[in-house]
Write a protein that holds these residues in place. Sequence first.
Motif, PDB file in Angstrom:
ATOM      1  N   SER A  66       1.151  -1.518   0.105  1.00 44.64           N
ATOM      2  CA  SER A  66      -0.129  -0.039  -0.018  1.00 44.64           C
ATOM      3  C   SER A  66       0.971   1.307   0.262  1.00 44.64           C
ATOM      4  N   ASP A  67       0.557   2.292  -0.954  1.00 44.46           N
ATOM      5  CA  ASP A  67       1.674   3.390  -0.981  1.00 44.46           C
ATOM      6  C   ASP A  67      -0.075   4.437  -0.256  1.00 44.46           C
ATOM      7  N   VAL A  68       1.262   6.015  -0.508  1.00 44.19           N
ATOM      8  CA  VAL A  68       0.121   7.136  -1.001  1.00 44.19           C
ATOM      9  C   VAL A  68      -1.143   7.408  -1.346  1.00 44.19           C
ATOM     10  N   ASN A  69      -0.669   6.307  -3.210  1.00 43.45           N
ATOM     11  CA  ASN A  69      -2.456   7.373  -3.144  1.00 43.45           C
ATOM     12  C   ASN A  69      -2.916   6.167  -3.122  1.00 43.45           C
ATOM     13  N   TYR A  70      -3.034   4.847  -2.790  1.00 38.96           N
ATOM     14  CA  TYR A  70      -3.551   3.738  -2.132  1.00 38.96           C
ATOM     15  C   TYR A  70      -4.744   4.504  -1.382  1.00 38.96           C
ATOM     16  N   LEU A  71      -4.463   5.050  -0.389  1.00 40.99           N
ATOM     17  CA  LEU A  71      -4.780   5.372   0.995  1.00 40.99           C
ATOM     18  C   LEU A  71      -5.359   6.828   0.972  1.00 40.99           C
ATOM     19  N   ILE A  72      -4.843   7.932  -0.004  1.00 37.65           N
ATOM     20  CA  ILE A  72      -6.128   8.518  -0.452  1.00 37.65           C
ATOM     21  C   ILE A  72      -7.045   7.798  -1.214  1.00 37.65           C
ATOM     22  N   HIS A  73      -7.099   6.254  -2.258  1.00 41.73           N
ATOM     23  CA  HIS A  73      -8.922   6.166  -2.542  1.00 41.73           C
ATOM     24  C   HIS A  73      -9.521   5.831  -1.157  1.00 41.73           C
ATOM     25  N   TRP A  74      -8.250   5.043   0.092  1.00 35.79           N
ATOM     26  CA  TRP A  74      -9.158   4.062   0.542  1.00 35.79           C
ATOM     27  C   TRP A  74      -9.645   5.294   1.508  1.00 35.79           C
ATOM     28  N   MET A  75      -9.781   6.810   1.885  1.00 28.70           N
ATOM     29  CA  MET A  75      -9.585   7.912   2.708  1.00 28.70           C
ATOM     30  C   MET A  75     -10.844   8.187   2.075  1.00 28.70           C
ATOM     31  N   LYS A  76     -11.289   8.290   0.644  1.00 28.92           N
ATOM     32  CA  LYS A  76     -12.256   8.636   0.059  1.00 28.92           C
ATOM     33  C   LYS A  76     -13.493   7.536   0.327  1.00 28.92           C
ATOM     34  N   GLU A  77     -12.839   6.049  -0.077  1.00 29.73           N
ATOM     35  CA  GLU A  77     -14.631   5.128   0.017  1.00 29.73           C
ATOM     36  C   GLU A  77     -14.969   5.148   2.065  1.00 29.73           C
ATOM     37  N   ASN A  78     -14.417   5.340   2.960  1.00 33.06           N
ATOM     38  CA  ASN A  78     -13.992   5.175   4.420  1.00 33.06           C
ATOM     39  C   ASN A  78     -14.192   6.081   5.220  1.00 33.06           C
ATOM     40  N   ILE A  79     -13.433   7.183   5.069  1.00 38.80           N
ATOM     41  CA  ILE A  79     -13.846   8.127   6.050  1.00 38.80           C
ATOM     42  C   ILE A  79     -14.068   9.403   5.559  1.00 38.80           C
ATOM     43  N   LEU A  80     -13.905   9.887   3.745  1.00 39.15           N
ATOM     44  CA  LEU A  80     -15.100  11.406   3.540  1.00 39.15           C
ATOM     45  C   LEU A  80     -16.146  11.078   3.885  1.00 39.15           C
ATOM     46  N   THR A  81     -16.325  12.763   4.130  1.00 40.93           N
ATOM     47  CA  THR A  81     -17.694  12.654   4.331  1.00 40.93           C
ATOM     48  C   THR A  81     -18.764  13.917   3.952  1.00 40.93           C
ATOM     49  N   GLU A  82     -18.231  14.725   3.154  1.00 40.58           N
ATOM     50  CA  GLU A  82     -18.182  16.051   2.114  1.00 40.58           C
ATOM     51  C   GLU A  82     -17.586  15.790   0.710  1.00 40.58           C
ATOM     52  N   ARG A  83     -17.962  16.469   0.609  1.00 35.13           N
ATOM     53  CA  ARG A  83     -17.542  16.586  -1.427  1.00 35.13           C
ATOM     54  C   ARG A  83     -16.258  16.157  -1.785  1.00 35.13           C
ATOM     55  N   VAL A  84     -16.740  15.309  -2.415  1.00 33.17           N
ATOM     56  CA  VAL A  84     -14.383  14.510  -2.545  1.00 33.17           C
ATOM     57  C   VAL A  84     -14.295  15.466  -3.581  1.00 33.17           C
ATOM     58  N   GLU A  85     -14.999  16.279  -3.765  1.00 27.77           N
ATOM     59  CA  GLU A  85     -13.841  17.182  -4.905  1.00 27.77           C
ATOM     60  C   GLU A  85     -12.705  18.497  -4.635  1.00 27.77           C
ATOM     61  N   LEU A  86     -13.638  17.868  -3.313  1.00 27.61           N
ATOM     62  CA  LEU A  86     -12.555  19.617  -2.791  1.00 27.61           C
ATOM     63  C   LEU A  86     -11.286  18.983  -2.043  1.00 27.61           C
ATOM     64  N   PHE A  87     -11.451  17.404  -2.013  1.00 29.35           N
ATOM     65  CA  PHE A  87     -10.368  16.197  -1.654  1.00 29.35           C
ATOM     66  C   PHE A  87      -9.665  16.255  -2.510  1.00 29.35           C
ATOM     67  N   MET A  88     -10.115  15.689  -3.536  1.00 30.94           N
ATOM     68  CA  MET A  88      -9.698  14.580  -4.534  1.00 30.94           C
ATOM     69  C   MET A  88      -9.758  15.721  -6.360  1.00 30.94           C
ATOM     70  N   GLU A  89      -8.610  15.290  -7.124  1.00 32.12           N
ATOM     71  CA  GLU A  89      -9.171  15.506  -8.171  1.00 32.12           C
ATOM     72  C   GLU A  89      -8.216  14.792  -8.989  1.00 32.12           C
ATOM     73  N   GLY A  90      -8.739  13.877 -10.426  1.00 32.79           N
ATOM     74  CA  GLY A  90      -8.075  12.038 -10.847  1.00 32.79           C
ATOM     75  C   GLY A  90      -7.812  11.258  -9.555  1.00 32.79           C
ATOM     76  N   ASP A  91      -6.815  11.030  -9.597  1.00 31.38           N
ATOM     77  CA  ASP A  91      -6.635   9.635  -9.139  1.00 31.38           C
ATOM     78  C   ASP A  91      -5.439  10.268  -7.354  1.00 31.38           C
ATOM     79  N   THR A  92      -5.542  11.808  -6.985  1.00 33.81           N
ATOM     80  CA  THR A  92      -4.459  12.464  -6.502  1.00 33.81           C
ATOM     81  C   THR A  92      -5.606  13.103  -5.617  1.00 33.81           C
ATOM     82  N   VAL A  93      -4.495  13.841  -4.706  1.00 33.65           N
ATOM     83  CA  VAL A  93      -5.559  15.436  -3.919  1.00 33.65           C
ATOM     84  C   VAL A  93      -5.328  16.110  -4.567  1.00 33.65           C
TER      85      VAL A  93
END
Lengths: 131, 499
Positions: A66-93
């Motif tokens: 697991s790398d940070v790229n995976y962590l970012i996607h994991w966070m999006k799927e598991n603990i992000l509660t608000e708008r994803v576009e404010l956290f991610m753009e494409g496959d990264t932050v």
Amino acid sequence: MTPPTPPENTSSKTLNLKLEFGGGMELLFSNKRSHRVSIPAHVPAPPPPTASASPATDRPDTPRPSDVNYLIHWMKENILTERVELFMEGDTVRPGILVMINDVDWELEGEGEYVLKDGDEVVFISTLHGG
Amino acid sequence: MATCANVEDTARDELMPRRKKHDRDSSCLRCKTAKGQIIIRHCVYCKQCFYPTVDLKFRRALAQLLNPSAQRKSKAPKQQAGPSNDAQGNLLLGFSGGMGSAILLDMVSRRYIEDADENAASEAQKSRAEGKRRPSVWQKIRVAYIEQCSAYENSSERTEEVRRIVDRYPEFELIIARLEDAFDIEWWRKQGLTPDPATSVTLSLPSFGIVSDSTTLPGTPIERLKTYLAAQPTTTAVQYSISLLTRLLLQHLALATSSTHLLLGASLTSLSISLISGISQGGGFNVKEEREEVWQGVKVCRPLREVGVKECAAWLWWRGLEVVPRMNEAYVSSGNVRGEQSTIQRLTRDFIIGLEKDFPSTVSAIAKTCEKLEPKGGSNSICPMCQRQVPQSGVQDWKARISIRPFATMTTHEQTPPASEDEISEFERRLCYPCHTTWTSRSIRNRGMDTGTVPLPSWVGLAFGNVEQMDYGSTGILTPESRARTRDRIKDFLLDEDT
């Protein structure tokens, strides 16, 4: 739902990480500035290829760490509660978010390709609330 | 050797290596020994060297403000650059709750309040600071916060969170004002601001005539603010108006508190964003004022203008500072924003932030280039809305020559030929280009008011003197000086009163 505090890691199958948020980023994660999470130590295997896939297609046979790229996607799927576009753009932050791994700029650690270790601390600081 | 025939097999081996984000190795550029912890514009710094590097930029910008003549002559090495003790009067710090202003409070506190500064540039400064407080530059330091919740629907106040953050600095006095105070003459009088505008002024649409009659104003300052914002034709104009009201309230508070200096927390990135979005809205003539200006004796400065957002974020985190997340972001998360994504300010911000990620030096180049810009021609008038200089040549003639709009979507008022100089209202004539565009631009939705009266901020009344309600001219346009102008035009034909 807030993930429970993970027990001491006695298995190599998960990584216990500390995630911290600053600069207003916590608004996107249940308004909590600090999260302790447990993620898989290896990136889960991709779904089996379809019959039409070319045999020459590069398919990983062994799971990768697991790398940070995976962590970012994991966070999006598991603990992000608000708008994803404010956290991610494409496959990264999203641009404007500073990431620090163990108090070091992630650009010095290989950015998204940094392989996470048990006990790592990853900080996400938003620069969007400037001024 | 790779060929087009076997691209897939060799693609993995022939991927271009990732471009390094720093010029040399990963050790600190400054001390050459410690492991680097942050990259700032291709330079690597450890945490201990990061602090004085950023602090130097802050002190250098402040020194230029406090002692500009000494800075030009001084050939002192960079390490000794710093503000002099020549400042007189009080200091007002603008605090928005954002990252830049949080860092501004921290830096001013470290530089001017704390007993000893561990990052002091020289041994002489350390020995002087030992055992006694550093002599203060200003007599009194205040922090001003403008509460903007009235400008948004379903948003909550942030004053308590702001108070909690400012309480970390017991030497700073917090002043809280509200956006609607711009429409409240009683607030003006309570602050002791002079001269007294006497009555509020309103704007009559679509003629842009000024009317001064306090009995016609809506009930409360909040209602006046909402009417004013509702009259803005585009969401860009709404954002522009909120920024303008905030800036001018801060400047008036500086006057009210006898502050000689007003510091704002705009970083290099924020400055670049405001420069580009300001120029996009026609504010090229006032590019210099975005960086630094003198307004009614108050020097307005942005001492973090050489510090990028990445440096700000690192400073914020490593110093354990807090922010009050910006209201529009919280507003966005509640899903109530309509059209905020398409404002010029937002689009510019997204562009500059994206640019900084891959080309950080370019963002710096924007601010440095704008620093060298000098408007052509002088100015002898001040815009009554934004209180900034207006070019001498006619804004109306310029707009008439360059405006492009589809004829079919223009209202009846817009389809008539441009009015002559004499028929344009005094208000319209005195507006600068961006303020004029703010009132007259049209979007597809056309969300603004077309008719009615709009209350204006208190300082606009000052620009027109103690305006009394004037007679309507032959065209039905209310102009404060129509009677005087008509008399001047026909003075040669008037009989003397003695005959």
